[in-house]
Motif scaffolding. Structure first.
Motif, PDB file in Angstrom:
ATOM      1  N   ALA A  77     -96.588 -14.113  68.250  1.00 24.65           N
ATOM      2  CA  ALA A  77     -97.237 -12.949  68.844  1.00 24.65           C
ATOM      3  C   ALA A  77     -98.466 -13.456  69.590  1.00 24.65           C
ATOM      4  CB  ALA A  77     -97.637 -11.978  67.752  1.00 24.65           C
ATOM      5  N   GLN A  78     -98.753 -12.852  70.711  1.00 22.29           N
ATOM      6  CA  GLN A  78     -99.867 -13.318  71.521  1.00 22.29           C
ATOM      7  C   GLN A  78    -101.155 -12.621  71.107  1.00 22.29           C
ATOM      8  OE1 GLN A  78     -99.081 -15.918  73.993  1.00 22.29           O
ATOM      9  NE2 GLN A  78     -97.528 -15.778  72.380  1.00 22.29           N
ATOM     10  N   ALA A  79    -102.255 -13.386  71.126  1.00 22.79           N
ATOM     11  CA  ALA A  79    -103.562 -12.861  70.722  1.00 22.79           C
ATOM     12  C   ALA A  79    -103.882 -11.613  71.538  1.00 22.79           C
ATOM     13  CB  ALA A  79    -104.620 -13.936  70.942  1.00 22.79           C
ATOM     14  N   PRO A  80    -104.580 -10.653  70.961  1.00 21.90           N
ATOM     15  CA  PRO A  80    -105.258 -10.707  69.661  1.00 21.90           C
ATOM     16  C   PRO A  80    -104.320 -10.444  68.482  1.00 21.90           C
ATOM     17  CG  PRO A  80    -105.599  -8.545  70.642  1.00 21.90           C
ATOM     18  CD  PRO A  80    -104.799  -9.362  71.626  1.00 21.90           C
ATOM     19  N   ASP A  81    -103.060 -10.212  68.734  1.00 15.09           N
ATOM     20  CA  ASP A  81    -102.148  -9.940  67.628  1.00 15.09           C
ATOM     21  C   ASP A  81    -101.732 -11.250  66.965  1.00 15.09           C
ATOM     22  OD1 ASP A  81    -102.215  -7.214  68.236  1.00 15.09           O
ATOM     23  OD2 ASP A  81    -100.796  -7.551  69.866  1.00 15.09           O
ATOM     24  N   GLU A  82    -101.311 -11.148  65.731  1.00 17.50           N
ATOM     25  CA  GLU A  82    -100.954 -12.346  64.983  1.00 17.50           C
ATOM     26  C   GLU A  82     -99.626 -12.148  64.293  1.00 17.50           C
ATOM     27  OE1 GLU A  82    -104.040 -12.917  62.188  1.00 17.50           O
ATOM     28  OE2 GLU A  82    -105.441 -13.700  63.681  1.00 17.50           O
ATOM     29  N   GLY A  83     -98.908 -13.238  64.119  1.00 18.47           N
ATOM     30  CA  GLY A  83     -97.630 -13.163  63.436  1.00 18.47           C
ATOM     31  C   GLY A  83     -96.607 -13.939  64.232  1.00 18.47           C
ATOM     32  N   CYS A  84     -95.435 -14.039  63.653  1.00 16.96           N
ATOM     33  CA  CYS A  84     -94.426 -14.871  64.280  1.00 16.96           C
ATOM     34  C   CYS A  84     -93.051 -14.335  63.922  1.00 16.96           C
ATOM     35  CB  CYS A  84     -94.585 -16.294  63.749  1.00 16.96           C
ATOM     36  SG  CYS A  84     -93.575 -17.468  64.611  1.00 16.96           S
ATOM     37  N   VAL A  85     -92.152 -14.414  64.859  1.00 18.87           N
ATOM     38  CA  VAL A  85     -90.791 -14.005  64.605  1.00 18.87           C
ATOM     39  C   VAL A  85     -89.935 -15.281  64.605  1.00 18.87           C
ATOM     40  CG1 VAL A  85     -90.287 -13.579  67.047  1.00 18.87           C
ATOM     41  CG2 VAL A  85     -89.058 -12.299  65.317  1.00 18.87           C
ATOM     42  N   LYS A  86     -88.890 -15.310  63.793  1.00 22.65           N
ATOM     43  CA  LYS A  86     -88.048 -16.510  63.758  1.00 22.65           C
ATOM     44  C   LYS A  86     -87.308 -16.668  65.080  1.00 22.65           C
ATOM     45  CE  LYS A  86     -87.291 -16.269  58.837  1.00 22.65           C
ATOM     46  NZ  LYS A  86     -86.441 -15.658  57.829  1.00 22.65           N
TER      47      LYS A  86
END
Ligand code: FES
Length: 106
Positions: A77-86
């Protein structure tokens, strides 16, 4: 590593996502404007939005629910958001699209 055929490149319109199920996995497939194909887990890292319904721009998909911007290459996920998808490696061979069921990245 398992390689699964998920359809043909013609079934994948440019810049639109397509949801595919492989066993219990639900993936979102994308074909970018310049013909690259990506496969990611079809679940937004924010609140589980259906990424296959998102809008593709370059190498990113915008989640249809709250517009998070997710990189199709590494799932971040691109800043300012956070997290990741496989993410999963997707390849095209003789007009058919294959997904390798081993996560890339991390
Ligand atoms: S669920 Fe994707 S941005 Fe909120």
């Amino acid at each position: 590593m398992m390689r699964v055929k998920v359809g043909t490149i013609e079934q994948l319109p440019k810049r639109l996502g397509k949801c595919v199920h492989i066993g219990v996995l639900e993936l979102a497939l994308f074909r970018t404007q310049d013909d690259r194909v990506y496969a990611v887990e079809n679940r937004c890292p924010h609140k589980g939005g259906d990424l296959s319904q998102g809008i593709v721009s370059g190498e990113y998909v915008f989640c249809p629910l709250h517009d998070w911007k997710i990189c199709l290459r590494d799932g971040q996920a691109q800043a300012p958001d956070e997290g990741c998808v496989k993410t999963y490696r997707a390849t095209v061979e003789d007009g058919c699209v294959y997904v390798e069921l081993q996560e890339t990245g991390e």
